[in-house]
Design a protein around this motif. Structure first.
Motif, PDB file in Angstrom:
ATOM      1  N   ASN A 185      13.577  -4.816  -1.708  1.00  0.00           N
ATOM      2  CA  ASN A 185      13.833  -3.296  -1.732  1.00  0.00           C
ATOM      3  C   ASN A 185      15.132  -3.040  -2.056  1.00  0.00           C
ATOM      4  OD1 ASN A 185      15.314  -4.337   0.207  1.00  0.00           O
ATOM      5  ND2 ASN A 185      14.308  -3.257   1.973  1.00  0.00           N
ATOM      6  N   ALA A 186      16.076  -3.897  -2.228  1.00  0.00           N
ATOM      7  CA  ALA A 186      17.373  -3.754  -2.539  1.00  0.00           C
ATOM      8  C   ALA A 186      17.545  -3.852  -4.084  1.00  0.00           C
ATOM      9  CB  ALA A 186      18.456  -4.476  -2.054  1.00  0.00           C
ATOM     10  N   LEU A 192       0.670  -1.139  -0.004  1.00  0.00           N
ATOM     11  CA  LEU A 192      -0.063  -0.035  -0.138  1.00  0.00           C
ATOM     12  C   LEU A 192       0.913   1.048   0.136  1.00  0.00           C
ATOM     13  CD1 LEU A 192      -2.790  -1.190   2.642  1.00  0.00           C
ATOM     14  CD2 LEU A 192      -2.853  -1.211   0.134  1.00  0.00           C
ATOM     15  N   ILE A 193       1.998   1.250   0.619  1.00  0.00           N
ATOM     16  CA  ILE A 193       2.927   2.311   0.610  1.00  0.00           C
ATOM     17  C   ILE A 193       3.294   2.681  -0.978  1.00  0.00           C
ATOM     18  CG2 ILE A 193       5.412   3.063   1.410  1.00  0.00           C
ATOM     19  CD1 ILE A 193       4.704   1.260   4.128  1.00  0.00           C
ATOM     20  N   VAL A 194       3.443   1.480  -1.585  1.00  0.00           N
ATOM     21  CA  VAL A 194       4.276   1.841  -2.771  1.00  0.00           C
ATOM     22  C   VAL A 194       3.181   2.296  -3.805  1.00  0.00           C
ATOM     23  CG1 VAL A 194       5.560   0.632  -4.910  1.00  0.00           C
ATOM     24  CG2 VAL A 194       5.713  -0.292  -2.500  1.00  0.00           C
ATOM     25  N   ASP A 195       1.947   1.811  -3.524  1.00  0.00           N
ATOM     26  CA  ASP A 195       1.044   2.073  -4.379  1.00  0.00           C
ATOM     27  C   ASP A 195       0.384   3.534  -4.186  1.00  0.00           C
ATOM     28  OD1 ASP A 195      -1.373   1.505  -6.215  1.00  0.00           O
ATOM     29  OD2 ASP A 195      -2.723   1.822  -4.506  1.00  0.00           O
ATOM     30  N   ASP A 196       0.413   3.972  -2.876  1.00  0.00           N
ATOM     31  CA  ASP A 196       0.248   5.587  -2.510  1.00  0.00           C
ATOM     32  C   ASP A 196       1.324   6.360  -3.286  1.00  0.00           C
ATOM     33  OD1 ASP A 196      -1.890   4.795  -1.034  1.00  0.00           O
ATOM     34  OD2 ASP A 196      -0.880   5.057   0.906  1.00  0.00           O
ATOM     35  N   TYR A 197       2.523   5.909  -3.206  1.00  0.00           N
ATOM     36  CA  TYR A 197       3.607   6.671  -3.966  1.00  0.00           C
ATOM     37  C   TYR A 197       3.315   6.820  -5.466  1.00  0.00           C
ATOM     38  CZ  TYR A 197       8.146   8.079  -5.704  1.00  0.00           C
ATOM     39  OH  TYR A 197       9.139   8.939  -6.488  1.00  0.00           O
ATOM     40  N   VAL A 198       2.922   5.581  -6.216  1.00  0.00           N
ATOM     41  CA  VAL A 198       2.863   5.523  -7.724  1.00  0.00           C
ATOM     42  C   VAL A 198       1.795   6.407  -7.937  1.00  0.00           C
ATOM     43  CG1 VAL A 198       4.536   3.598  -7.900  1.00  0.00           C
ATOM     44  CG2 VAL A 198       2.008   3.435  -7.754  1.00  0.00           C
ATOM     45  N   THR A 199       0.826   6.282  -7.111  1.00  0.00           N
ATOM     46  CA  THR A 199      -0.709   6.930  -7.834  1.00  0.00           C
ATOM     47  C   THR A 199      -0.756   8.544  -7.310  1.00  0.00           C
ATOM     48  OG1 THR A 199      -1.671   6.223  -5.805  1.00  0.00           O
ATOM     49  CG2 THR A 199      -1.959   4.901  -7.702  1.00  0.00           C
ATOM     50  N   SER A 200      -0.158   8.756  -6.406  1.00  0.00           N
ATOM     51  CA  SER A 200      -0.315  10.203  -5.818  1.00  0.00           C
ATOM     52  C   SER A 200       1.134  10.737  -5.368  1.00  0.00           C
ATOM     53  CB  SER A 200      -1.364  10.165  -4.713  1.00  0.00           C
ATOM     54  OG  SER A 200      -0.822   9.393  -3.284  1.00  0.00           O
ATOM     55  N   GLY A 201       2.328  10.374  -5.261  1.00  0.00           N
ATOM     56  CA  GLY A 201       3.399  10.740  -4.931  1.00  0.00           C
ATOM     57  C   GLY A 201       3.746  11.011  -3.536  1.00  0.00           C
ATOM     58  N   THR A 202       2.837  10.085  -2.642  1.00  0.00           N
ATOM     59  CA  THR A 202       3.082  10.163  -1.279  1.00  0.00           C
ATOM     60  C   THR A 202       4.432   9.794  -0.726  1.00  0.00           C
ATOM     61  OG1 THR A 202       0.623  10.105  -1.008  1.00  0.00           O
ATOM     62  CG2 THR A 202       2.169   9.457   0.963  1.00  0.00           C
ATOM     63  N   GLY A 203       5.359  10.468  -0.102  1.00  0.00           N
ATOM     64  CA  GLY A 203       6.591   9.988   0.269  1.00  0.00           C
ATOM     65  C   GLY A 203       7.733  10.398  -0.881  1.00  0.00           C
ATOM     66  N   THR A 204       8.781   9.670  -0.603  1.00  0.00           N
ATOM     67  CA  THR A 204       9.900   9.797  -1.440  1.00  0.00           C
ATOM     68  C   THR A 204      10.197   8.357  -2.000  1.00  0.00           C
ATOM     69  OG1 THR A 204      11.586   9.343   0.164  1.00  0.00           O
ATOM     70  CG2 THR A 204      10.954  11.620   0.043  1.00  0.00           C
ATOM     71  N   LEU A 205      11.024   8.361  -2.884  1.00  0.00           N
ATOM     72  CA  LEU A 205      11.248   7.158  -3.511  1.00  0.00           C
ATOM     73  C   LEU A 205      12.188   6.142  -2.635  1.00  0.00           C
ATOM     74  CD1 LEU A 205      11.330   5.071  -5.863  1.00  0.00           C
ATOM     75  CD2 LEU A 205      13.300   6.334  -6.989  1.00  0.00           C
ATOM     76  N   ASP A 206      13.294   6.852  -2.123  1.00  0.00           N
ATOM     77  CA  ASP A 206      14.031   6.255  -1.098  1.00  0.00           C
ATOM     78  C   ASP A 206      13.085   5.723   0.007  1.00  0.00           C
ATOM     79  OD1 ASP A 206      16.303   6.691  -2.589  1.00  0.00           O
ATOM     80  OD2 ASP A 206      16.968   8.505  -1.464  1.00  0.00           O
ATOM     81  N   ASP A 207      12.267   6.269   0.734  1.00  0.00           N
ATOM     82  CA  ASP A 207      11.325   5.973   1.814  1.00  0.00           C
ATOM     83  C   ASP A 207      10.663   4.830   1.322  1.00  0.00           C
ATOM     84  OD1 ASP A 207      12.566   7.857   3.491  1.00  0.00           O
ATOM     85  OD2 ASP A 207      11.154   8.986   3.369  1.00  0.00           O
ATOM     86  N   VAL A 208       9.943   4.782   0.201  1.00  0.00           N
ATOM     87  CA  VAL A 208       9.119   3.718  -0.367  1.00  0.00           C
ATOM     88  C   VAL A 208       9.955   2.467  -0.531  1.00  0.00           C
ATOM     89  CG1 VAL A 208       7.900   3.253  -2.390  1.00  0.00           C
ATOM     90  CG2 VAL A 208       7.341   5.324  -1.225  1.00  0.00           C
ATOM     91  N   MET A 209      11.240   2.581  -1.104  1.00  0.00           N
ATOM     92  CA  MET A 209      12.092   1.266  -1.371  1.00  0.00           C
ATOM     93  C   MET A 209      12.414   0.713  -0.261  1.00  0.00           C
ATOM     94  SD  MET A 209      11.512   1.218  -4.705  1.00  0.00           S
ATOM     95  CE  MET A 209      12.558  -0.468  -4.513  1.00  0.00           C
ATOM     96  N   GLU A 210      12.429   1.735   1.004  1.00  0.00           N
ATOM     97  CA  GLU A 210      12.926   0.945   2.325  1.00  0.00           C
ATOM     98  C   GLU A 210      11.804   0.237   2.959  1.00  0.00           C
ATOM     99  OE1 GLU A 210      15.323   0.038   5.526  1.00  0.00           O
ATOM    100  OE2 GLU A 210      15.994   0.826   3.642  1.00  0.00           O
TER     101      GLU A 210
END
Length: 401
Positions: free
Chosen positions: A97-98, A70-88
């Protein structure tokens, strides 16, 4: 026979894959025989881009924690968070994640979605439970999220308990995640009095959620309702999994691996309601045949998520197994010529899609030998599964990355 095999070989493209299938699948499953090679994830990304651009696919789901997803989906759909944080924080199982191709997938999906209407955005999902080989997560996140969703929208007297009651019964999270519990049932909290009460309360919360569906969708949205439904099936699935972690019968491990794939299947069936999706996981989770593995002297057999989903969706589920020629940096050398991988390795293509049923027909009564891998993390293709596989994605040589 060589000519017949060559006639079943095509380029790894969305159009080639679709021509192999009797109907456009709602779930197109792409298996992998090892989780350790980024080359396979790069190929997955390329196929997903083709499916998005040529076939209208809008969702990709991978073998990772459904709640983290859900964290990844929120990022790709609405830009929530940063790419680094999402990958972590958006991937489970350590190796995901690596992975550079996973990072590139998330980056590309976010760029694709930028400025697009919600109806045309790409979606990401994890479809595994919050499980690891060494244990399972606490049911706290899923259970309290479902309770919170309901508490904000239905009369308090309809709720079977308060959030304080859930908190008291859950106790400390480390009692659920004790690392020794996978091998020692006595270390599991899954059959404690509190856990048994939580199972009843979770069941009542899910039942109330189902009963209130018309109101809940109208009061929030189908999207919010879908997410709450995910919390509900994850909470009940985790409590069921923890119960069997505490079991002492000979069926314990068979039940655990079966429950994991059952949780995967439930998540996939829910995704199928959203629209066509590409699914990526180990071949063993996506095949139509029974899965098996050996743990010491114990041989386990269970129905995979793919087998369960295929039983429900029929032709709306399609399965492509990936097979490899060499992984020389892992000691996997040229396959013997009498194996499926050996037959395909002799072809000139370095990567291709093979019509598996047509290949099985071309082989006739000549049953290829099963390949034996010297590396524990690579699972060769089982030749007995050819007829139940829609296609084989073959990669001739996997380079070290």
């Amino acid at each position: 026979m060589a000519t017949d095999i060559k006639d079943s070989v095509h380029a790894v493209e969305a159009s080639s894959v679709m021509r192999l299938l009797p109907a456009r699948p709602q779930l197109l499953a792409l298996g992998e025989p090892t989780h350790s090679e980024d080359t396979l994830r790069e190929l997955r990304n390329e196929l997903f881009r083709h499916l998005v651009e040529q076939e209208g696919y809008r969702t990709i789901a991978i073998e990772s924690d459904c709640l983290m997803g859900l964290i990844v989906d929120d990022y790709v759909t609405s830009g929530t968070g940063t790419l680094d944080d999402v990958m972590e924080s958006g991937f489970s199982h350590g190796w995901f994640n690596a992975s550079a191709p996973n990072r590139e997938l998330v980056r590309w999906m976010r760029a694709y979605n930028d400025g697009r209407p919600a109806s045309d955005r790409l979606r990401f999902a994890g479809f595994d439970g919050p499980l690891e080989m060494t244990g399972a997560a606490s049911p706290r996140q899923a259970l309290t999220a479902l309770h919170g969703y309901l508490a904000a929208r239905v009369e308090a007297e309809l709720l079977p308990c308060t959030v304080d009651t859930l908190d008291r019964l859950l106790g400390a999270d480390d009692r659920w995640t004790h690392p020794a519990a996978m091998r020692d049932p006595a270390q599991s909290a899954g059959q404690s009095a509190e856990a048994k009460e939580l199972r009843l309360l979770a069941d009542d919360l899910v039942a109330l959620f189902d009963e209130q569906t018309p109101h809940l969708i109208a009061a929030t949205s189908r999207e919010d309702w879908d997410r709450a439904r995910l919390y509900g099936r994850t909470a009940t699935g985790l409590l069921r999994y923890h119960f069997w972690m505490a079991d002492t019968s000979p069926a314990r491990m068979t039940r655990l691996v079966g429950l994991r794939d059952r949780m995967m299947a439930d998540n996939l069936l829910a995704l199928a309601e959203r629209g066509p999706a590409l699914i990526h996981a180990h071949n063993g989770h996506l095949q139509r045949d029974k899965s098996s593995m050996r743990m010491g002297d114990l041989r386990l057999e269970w129905w995979s998520a793919g087998a369960l989903v295929s039983a429900h969706l029929g032709e709306r589920y399609a399965f492509l197994a990936t097979a490899l020629g060499t992984i020389r940096h892992q000691g996997v050398d040229i396959p013997p010529p009498d194996t499926v991988e050996g037959l395909l390795y002799a072809l000139p293509e370095d990567r291709c899609v093979v019509d598996a049923p047509r290949l099985a027909t071309a082989l006739g009564d000549t049953r290829p030998a099963p390949r034996v891998s010297p590396w524990f993390d690579y699972s060769p293709l089982d030749p007995a599964h050819l007829a139940n596989t829609d296609g084989i994605v073959f990669v001739q040589d996997v380079p070290q990355t």
